[in-house]
Scaffold this motif. Sequence first.
Motif, PDB file in Angstrom:
ATOM      1  N   PRO A   1      32.386  41.206  52.459  1.00  0.00           N
ATOM      2  CA  PRO A   1      33.789  40.768  52.352  1.00  0.00           C
ATOM      3  C   PRO A   1      34.560  41.484  51.236  1.00  0.00           C
ATOM      4  CG  PRO A   1      32.365  38.879  52.700  1.00  0.00           C
ATOM      5  CD  PRO A   1      31.450  40.061  52.464  1.00  0.00           C
ATOM      6  N   GLN A   2      33.848  41.980  50.220  1.00  0.00           N
ATOM      7  CA  GLN A   2      34.532  42.691  49.130  1.00  0.00           C
ATOM      8  C   GLN A   2      35.082  44.041  49.577  1.00  0.00           C
ATOM      9  OE1 GLN A   2      31.085  42.048  46.233  1.00  0.00           O
ATOM     10  NE2 GLN A   2      32.863  42.012  44.882  1.00  0.00           N
ATOM     11  N   VAL A   3      34.590  44.555  50.697  1.00  0.00           N
ATOM     12  CA  VAL A   3      35.177  45.772  51.275  1.00  0.00           C
ATOM     13  C   VAL A   3      35.949  45.413  52.548  1.00  0.00           C
ATOM     14  CG1 VAL A   3      33.622  47.396  50.166  1.00  0.00           C
ATOM     15  CG2 VAL A   3      32.958  46.389  52.356  1.00  0.00           C
TER      16      VAL A   3
ATOM     17  N   GLN B   1      23.136  34.261  43.638  1.00  0.00           N
ATOM     18  CA  GLN B   1      24.123  33.217  43.931  1.00  0.00           C
ATOM     19  C   GLN B   1      25.536  33.782  43.870  1.00  0.00           C
ATOM     20  OE1 GLN B   1      23.059  29.185  42.086  1.00  0.00           O
ATOM     21  NE2 GLN B   1      21.445  30.524  41.328  1.00  0.00           N
ATOM     22  N   HIS B   2      25.792  34.657  42.897  1.00  0.00           N
ATOM     23  CA  HIS B   2      27.113  35.293  42.801  1.00  0.00           C
ATOM     24  C   HIS B   2      27.406  36.095  44.068  1.00  0.00           C
ATOM     25  CE1 HIS B   2      30.332  37.595  40.469  1.00  0.00           C
ATOM     26  NE2 HIS B   2      30.200  38.291  41.595  1.00  0.00           N
ATOM     27  N   GLU B   3      26.446  36.917  44.499  1.00  0.00           N
ATOM     28  CA  GLU B   3      26.690  37.760  45.681  1.00  0.00           C
ATOM     29  C   GLU B   3      26.857  36.927  46.947  1.00  0.00           C
ATOM     30  OE1 GLU B   3      27.585  40.736  45.481  1.00  0.00           O
ATOM     31  OE2 GLU B   3      27.079  40.807  43.359  1.00  0.00           O
TER      32      GLU B   3
ATOM     33  N   ASP C   1      27.736  33.848  47.212  1.00  0.00           N
ATOM     34  CA  ASP C   1      28.999  33.097  47.165  1.00  0.00           C
ATOM     35  C   ASP C   1      30.110  33.868  47.879  1.00  0.00           C
ATOM     36  OD1 ASP C   1      28.471  30.675  45.943  1.00  0.00           O
ATOM     37  OD2 ASP C   1      29.353  31.215  44.008  1.00  0.00           O
ATOM     38  N   HIS C   2      30.097  35.199  47.757  1.00  0.00           N
ATOM     39  CA  HIS C   2      31.137  36.006  48.413  1.00  0.00           C
ATOM     40  C   HIS C   2      31.113  35.809  49.932  1.00  0.00           C
ATOM     41  CE1 HIS C   2      32.890  38.273  45.147  1.00  0.00           C
ATOM     42  NE2 HIS C   2      31.707  38.671  44.706  1.00  0.00           N
ATOM     43  N   LEU C   3      29.954  35.479  50.487  1.00  0.00           N
ATOM     44  CA  LEU C   3      29.839  35.315  51.939  1.00  0.00           C
ATOM     45  C   LEU C   3      30.393  33.965  52.390  1.00  0.00           C
ATOM     46  CD1 LEU C   3      26.247  36.798  52.346  1.00  0.00           C
ATOM     47  CD2 LEU C   3      28.444  38.000  52.364  1.00  0.00           C
TER      48      LEU C   3
ATOM     49  N   PRO D   1      26.992  41.407  33.388  1.00  0.00           N
ATOM     50  CA  PRO D   1      27.990  42.311  33.961  1.00  0.00           C
ATOM     51  C   PRO D   1      27.668  42.517  35.437  1.00  0.00           C
ATOM     52  CG  PRO D   1      26.756  43.341  32.157  1.00  0.00           C
ATOM     53  CD  PRO D   1      26.018  42.102  32.570  1.00  0.00           C
ATOM     54  N   ASP D   2      28.657  42.790  36.209  1.00  0.00           N
ATOM     55  CA  ASP D   2      28.442  42.958  37.656  1.00  0.00           C
ATOM     56  C   ASP D   2      29.313  44.103  38.137  1.00  0.00           C
ATOM     57  OD1 ASP D   2      28.690  40.707  40.504  1.00  0.00           O
ATOM     58  OD2 ASP D   2      28.391  42.851  40.410  1.00  0.00           O
TER      59      ASP D   2
ATOM     60  N   GLY E   1      30.842  39.078  35.703  1.00  0.00           N
ATOM     61  CA  GLY E   1      32.004  39.874  36.055  1.00  0.00           C
ATOM     62  C   GLY E   1      31.932  40.111  37.548  1.00  0.00           C
ATOM     63  N   CYS E   2      33.000  40.657  38.112  1.00  0.00           N
ATOM     64  CA  CYS E   2      33.034  40.841  39.562  1.00  0.00           C
ATOM     65  C   CYS E   2      33.917  42.031  39.880  1.00  0.00           C
ATOM     66  CB  CYS E   2      33.582  39.574  40.226  1.00  0.00           C
ATOM     67  SG  CYS E   2      33.636  39.682  42.028  1.00  0.00           S
ATOM     68  N   LEU E   3      33.444  42.878  40.782  1.00  0.00           N
ATOM     69  CA  LEU E   3      34.231  44.049  41.171  1.00  0.00           C
ATOM     70  C   LEU E   3      35.562  43.648  41.801  1.00  0.00           C
ATOM     71  CD1 LEU E   3      31.316  46.153  42.716  1.00  0.00           C
ATOM     72  CD2 LEU E   3      32.391  46.470  40.465  1.00  0.00           C
ATOM     73  N   SER E   4      35.640  42.411  42.315  1.00  0.00           N
ATOM     74  CA  SER E   4      36.881  41.935  42.935  1.00  0.00           C
ATOM     75  C   SER E   4      37.783  41.195  41.942  1.00  0.00           C
ATOM     76  CB  SER E   4      36.554  41.021  44.122  1.00  0.00           C
ATOM     77  OG  SER E   4      35.918  41.776  45.152  1.00  0.00           O
TER      78      SER E   4
HETATM   79 ZN    ZN Z   1      31.494  39.467  42.799  1.00  0.00          ZN
END
Ligand code: ZN
Length: 184
Positions: A53-55, A144-146, A148-150, A183-184, A102-105
């Motif tokens: 989803p981030q792309v 869990q962070h990754e 969560d994006h789904l 960091p992410d 942190g998050c790339l988004s």
């Molecule tokens: Zn993220």
Amino acid sequence: MAILDIIRMGHPTLRQIAAPYPVDKIGSEEFKTLIRDMHETLHASGGIGLAAPQVNIPVQVAVVEIINNESRYGDIPTIPFSVFVNPVMTVIAEETAGYWEGCLSVPGMMGYVERPQHIRIDYLDEQASARSMELTGFLSTVFQHEFDHLQGHLYIDRLKDPSLLSFEAEYRQFHQGKLAELPD
Ligand code: ZN
């Protein structure tokens, strides 16, 4: 191969529940292209995980790669480039620990989040084989962070203390080293 654009907080795709990836398409040319492009995008961004989803592709696919030659991440386990399709997470122990995420988004920001530190994940790999993995500590938080994006969630939904949400420079100046770090 292509480096894909990473969408940012505010884009509605980040708030959708992603669709399960069709199992019969795992291994297709379309799938392989998606994975290659996500791998290249992850490298280009310097991140350790990326969810489709981030792309702006709202399917349940995520990739993780932690290479421990980057001192930035300190003393943490390495994970070779791995693909996770339609993952399901189960909390094994409710005890939480906190890390700065942190998050790339959500570029340029860091926030402190507490999450359960012992989970199991069940997923399909890039050959459509069913696999499961138990994760503890930092890695439990990463997955869990990754994942969560789904489900349409961002780490900022889970801040332990919103008053700690910081830009990276202020994070380094006032908070770094005082609490654990992701960091992410
Ligand atoms: Zn993220």
